[in-house]
Scaffold this active site. Structure first.
Site, PDB file in Angstrom:
ATOM      1  N   ILE A   1       3.987   0.012   4.585  1.00 18.24           N
ATOM      2  CA  ILE A   1       4.114   0.776   5.821  1.00 18.24           C
ATOM      3  C   ILE A   1       2.862   0.598   6.683  1.00 18.24           C
ATOM      4  O   ILE A   1       1.738   0.775   6.209  1.00 18.24           O
ATOM      5  CB  ILE A   1       4.335   2.277   5.536  1.00 18.24           C
ATOM      6  CG1 ILE A   1       5.559   2.468   4.637  1.00 18.24           C
ATOM      7  CG2 ILE A   1       4.492   3.042   6.849  1.00 18.24           C
ATOM      8  CD1 ILE A   1       6.850   1.966   5.212  1.00 18.24           C
ATOM      9  N   LYS A   2       3.090   0.258   7.923  1.00 19.19           N
ATOM     10  CA  LYS A   2       1.987   0.001   8.861  1.00 19.19           C
ATOM     11  C   LYS A   2       1.867   1.184   9.821  1.00 19.19           C
ATOM     12  O   LYS A   2       2.854   1.573  10.464  1.00 19.19           O
ATOM     13  CB  LYS A   2       2.276  -1.287   9.631  1.00 19.19           C
ATOM     14  CG  LYS A   2       1.088  -1.952  10.301  1.00 19.19           C
ATOM     15  CD  LYS A   2       1.553  -3.305  10.852  1.00 19.19           C
ATOM     16  CE  LYS A   2       0.411  -4.092  11.454  1.00 19.19           C
ATOM     17  NZ  LYS A   2       0.916  -5.368  12.020  1.00 19.19           N
TER      18      LYS A   2
END
Length: 217
Positions: free
Chosen positions: A82-83
């Protein structure tokens, strides 16, 4: 040094994966838009092309919605990372996700202080933007050096993911400094293999081989 492809072009990713040189992929809303494809569809396809982390970015700006988006994204595949943006809400989200065992890439880092916060929030990766830093009159490589020093001082496990890499010299210098990962367009990864003397040597070998009239097959 790990090599990540910074693209949402699945054909290019597949080509690089076949070389054995690809360790992961980073995407962002701009790259997804450039691909012209459905976000979830292209992300799932990319995850199937590499065993390494695939950064999928949330687009919300508040912690609560970031968490909801992250819940959807991490169901795409086991290798989704997850960014989140380097904001207070992004860091809060980073801590919540890493506490739950999810890989997190904290992006849009432009200072060593920001990178320090990302590490304290438990980020798997921090993405300092080298080229964009240079574009705005700063020294991107010095930023990488400062982060490396700080992380080594305190034995942080967060990996430095050098982003916005523009050319092979950036890769070389980041490798010398000790960046853990370099994410770059596929054309830059391919350019690392290029050298005029290699080309000249191959040309000479082929000429001499042709003169023998022989064949290996």
């Amino acid at each position: 040094m790990k090599f990540f492809a910074d693209t949402a072009d699945t054909a290019e990713i597949a080509e690089l994966a076949a070389t054995g040189l690809l360790d992961g992929v980073t995407t962002n809303p701009s790259l997804i838009a450039k691909s012209g494809r459905d976000f979830m569809e292209v992300t799932k396809e990319i995850c199937g092309l590499t065993d390494g982390p695939v950064s999928a970015e949330v687009v919300a700006l508040d912690h609560e919605t970031m968490m909801k988006e992250a819940e959807v994204l991490r169901k795409i595949a086991d290798n989704v990372c997850i960014k989140v943006p380097l904001t207070i809400d992004g860091l809060k989200t980073c801590r919540a996700l890493t506490n739950d065992g999810t890989q997190v890439n904290v992006t849009l880092c432009f200072s060593a202080n920001q990178a320090l916060l990302a590490a304290k929030a438990g980020a798997t990766f921090v993405s300092p933007f080298l080229g964009r830093h240079d574009d705005n009159g700063f020294d991107g490589l010095s930023l990488i050096e400062d982060i490396r020093l700080i992380y080594d001082n305190y034995l942080f496990e967060t990996q430095i993911l050098a982003a916005s890499i523009r050319h092979p010299v950036h890769v070389l210098e980041c490798a010398k400094i000790g960046a853990d990962v370099g994410t770059m367009p596929p054309k830059v990864i391919k350019a690392l293999a290029n050298h005029v003397l290699t080309d000249k040597g191959i040309e000479g070998f082929m000429k001499d081989w042709a003169a023998t009239g022989q064949s290996i097959l």
